[in-house]
Write a protein that holds these residues in place. Sequence first.
Motif, mmCIF file in Angstrom:
data_model
loop_
_atom_site.group_PDB
_atom_site.id
_atom_site.type_symbol
_atom_site.label_atom_id
_atom_site.label_comp_id
_atom_site.label_asym_id
_atom_site.label_seq_id
_atom_site.Cartn_x
_atom_site.Cartn_y
_atom_site.Cartn_z
ATOM 1 N N HIS A 33 0.852 -1.184 0.000
ATOM 2 C CA HIS A 33 0.000 0.000 0.000
ATOM 3 C C HIS A 33 0.890 1.238 0.000
ATOM 4 O O HIS A 33 1.931 1.253 0.645
ATOM 5 C CB HIS A 33 -0.892 0.031 1.241
ATOM 6 N N LEU A 34 0.461 2.265 -0.714
ATOM 7 C CA LEU A 34 1.252 3.506 -0.786
ATOM 8 C C LEU A 34 0.399 4.686 -0.347
ATOM 9 O O LEU A 34 -0.777 4.799 -0.729
ATOM 10 C CB LEU A 34 1.739 3.728 -2.221
ATOM 11 N N MET A 35 1.017 5.569 0.475
ATOM 12 C CA MET A 35 0.380 6.828 0.844
ATOM 13 C C MET A 35 1.319 7.954 0.440
ATOM 14 O O MET A 35 2.450 8.038 0.920
ATOM 15 C CB MET A 35 0.082 6.853 2.341
ATOM 16 N N LEU A 36 0.854 8.798 -0.443
ATOM 17 C CA LEU A 36 1.699 9.844 -1.025
ATOM 18 C C LEU A 36 1.270 11.228 -0.545
ATOM 19 O O LEU A 36 0.090 11.587 -0.620
ATOM 20 C CB LEU A 36 1.579 9.829 -2.562
ATOM 21 N N THR A 37 2.256 11.992 -0.068
ATOM 22 C CA THR A 37 2.052 13.416 0.169
ATOM 23 C C THR A 37 2.285 14.149 -1.151
ATOM 24 O O THR A 37 3.232 13.829 -1.875
ATOM 25 C CB THR A 37 3.036 13.932 1.234
ATOM 26 N N VAL A 38 1.431 15.108 -1.456
ATOM 27 C CA VAL A 38 1.544 15.841 -2.723
ATOM 28 C C VAL A 38 1.900 17.293 -2.439
ATOM 29 O O VAL A 38 1.180 17.989 -1.704
ATOM 30 C CB VAL A 38 0.227 15.767 -3.526
ATOM 31 N N LYS A 39 3.002 17.744 -3.012
ATOM 32 C CA LYS A 39 3.425 19.142 -2.894
ATOM 33 C C LYS A 39 3.282 19.818 -4.254
ATOM 34 O O LYS A 39 3.560 19.211 -5.290
ATOM 35 C CB LYS A 39 4.877 19.238 -2.410
ATOM 36 N N THR A 40 2.875 21.064 -4.243
ATOM 37 C CA THR A 40 2.688 21.796 -5.500
ATOM 38 C C THR A 40 3.397 23.138 -5.426
ATOM 39 O O THR A 40 3.635 23.672 -4.341
ATOM 40 C CB THR A 40 1.192 22.054 -5.794
ATOM 41 N N ALA A 41 3.734 23.656 -6.607
ATOM 42 C CA ALA A 41 4.372 24.973 -6.680
ATOM 43 C C ALA A 41 4.206 25.544 -8.082
ATOM 44 O O ALA A 41 4.123 24.797 -9.066
ATOM 45 C CB ALA A 41 5.857 24.877 -6.334
ATOM 46 N N GLN A 42 4.135 26.858 -8.148
ATOM 47 C CA GLN A 42 4.226 27.567 -9.426
ATOM 48 C C GLN A 42 5.672 28.029 -9.574
ATOM 49 O O GLN A 42 6.263 28.518 -8.612
ATOM 50 C CB GLN A 42 3.292 28.787 -9.424
ATOM 51 N N VAL A 43 6.242 27.857 -10.754
ATOM 52 C CA VAL A 43 7.642 28.254 -10.944
ATOM 53 C C VAL A 43 7.748 29.182 -12.160
ATOM 54 O O VAL A 43 6.932 29.086 -13.090
ATOM 55 C CB VAL A 43 8.565 27.022 -11.127
ATOM 56 N N PRO A 44 8.743 30.064 -12.151
ATOM 57 C CA PRO A 44 8.887 31.027 -13.258
ATOM 58 C C PRO A 44 9.394 30.360 -14.541
ATOM 59 O O PRO A 44 9.910 29.246 -14.529
ATOM 60 C CB PRO A 44 9.905 32.031 -12.718
ATOM 61 N N GLU A 45 9.256 31.078 -15.648
ATOM 62 C CA GLU A 45 9.612 30.553 -16.969
ATOM 63 C C GLU A 45 11.067 30.099 -17.045
ATOM 64 O O GLU A 45 11.396 29.137 -17.725
ATOM 65 C CB GLU A 45 9.385 31.643 -18.036
ATOM 66 N N HIS A 46 11.940 30.812 -16.347
ATOM 67 C CA HIS A 46 13.371 30.537 -16.497
ATOM 68 C C HIS A 46 13.859 29.434 -15.562
ATOM 69 O O HIS A 46 15.050 29.133 -15.523
ATOM 70 C CB HIS A 46 14.170 31.822 -16.232
ATOM 71 N N ALA A 47 12.949 28.812 -14.817
ATOM 72 C CA ALA A 47 13.350 27.809 -13.842
ATOM 73 C C ALA A 47 14.106 26.654 -14.507
ATOM 74 O O ALA A 47 13.738 26.215 -15.600
ATOM 75 C CB ALA A 47 12.110 27.265 -13.126
ATOM 76 N N GLU A 48 15.153 26.209 -13.844
ATOM 77 C CA GLU A 48 15.935 25.088 -14.370
ATOM 78 C C GLU A 48 15.853 23.927 -13.395
ATOM 79 O O GLU A 48 16.509 23.932 -12.361
ATOM 80 C CB GLU A 48 17.388 25.515 -14.597
ATOM 81 N N PRO A 49 15.078 22.896 -13.725
ATOM 82 C CA PRO A 49 14.897 21.767 -12.817
ATOM 83 C C PRO A 49 16.148 20.903 -12.725
ATOM 84 O O PRO A 49 16.911 20.795 -13.686
ATOM 85 C CB PRO A 49 13.751 20.984 -13.453
ATOM 86 N N ARG A 50 16.365 20.310 -11.561
ATOM 87 C CA ARG A 50 17.466 19.350 -11.419
ATOM 88 C C ARG A 50 17.004 17.948 -11.775
ATOM 89 O O ARG A 50 17.823 17.048 -11.927
ATOM 90 C CB ARG A 50 18.038 19.388 -9.995
#
Length: 355
Positions: free
Chosen positions: A310-327
């Motif tokens: 069984h899995l229980m997931l916490t969900v986090k959300t965010a708005q990020v700017p156009e220039h954001a560079e994800p890792r």
Amino acid sequence: MRETANHDALPDLLLDWYDVHAREMPWRVGPEARKMGVRPDPYRVWMSEIMLQQTTVATVRDYFLRFVTLWPTVGDLAAAEDADVMGEWAGLGYYARARNLLKCARVVVTEHGGAFPADHAELLKLPGIGPYTAAAVSSIAFDLPYTVLDGNVERVMARLYDIHTPLPAAKPALMDKAEALTPPARPGDYAQAVMDLGATICSPKSPACGICPWRDPCAARVAGTQNGLPKKTPKKAKPVRHGTVYLAQREDGAWLLETRPEKGLLGGMLGWPGSDWVDTEHARPQGTPPVAADWSDLNGEVRHTFTHFHLMLTVKTAQVPEHAEPRRGTFLPREQFRPSDLPTVMRKAFDLSQG
DNA sequence: AATCCGGGGGT
DNA sequence: ACCCCAGGATT
């Protein structure tokens, strides 16, 4: 002596029943064409059998029609983009089947001239085709005398011969019985007939023995033991794991997603970046956010059950700017993102974020 | 031989 | 909550 006579009559009893009661399915030919000796398209038989692994007919039907509409021949499927096939498979589960489906289609094209081999040993070599599917395609598509042993056949054999050995230890004995019963004539129809019988009349609970074509010769019905068969060895309880996923949306609407590794859970599928999933006795893992942002927790959590935990997931959300560079991951433009391409647990996280 | 691998529907 | 489902690959 009467027992021997009954035994010999079993296949014909069932085939007569099948001629009247065969279930209609998109990958089968109709009863009229069947009488004329028409065989179904091996490509469609193979496709249906892969989809039907551990999956019900009702669930498979729509996926099957979608697939054969998009890719009418094995050549069309072999030429498809991986991401398109994985996206169409989303929600059907056991995603290794979809990866092997593509691999198999490409091998059929490159090594078999675009036609499935009418040869049990050759079929068995193909990716995603094991003992069951090799026998199913051999018999159903090519009318070769091979014996299928699936959950239906196991149940029917265990009852017909009143076998009390628990599964999976009983498999060899059940296979012996099933093979001894397989007729040389119409083995493909016979294979489907046993499975139809198991799916409709000889059901796991409350079998309809009163209308069964094998009512008289069935040893379990005579003994009254049919409801407890087949016996099964108990399985162990599912542990609970926790994790966190991060849903980032850029100001232009693009979503931060990643394609999961080919091997392992949800392999090759699209998903949200997140933490590892760990057993519940440890602290809830947060992992590292895939991109720097002001993250906030959603109210509630995603609950989902896989085959073995069984899995229980916490969900986090965010708005990020156009220039954001994800890792981690890649921003997928809003118009290219289809929630239906996500496996169910990832779609649940998306649905939670959308209220 | 055991374990891993989804998801939905029935009971 | 538990069971079932037209199983295969990996270890």
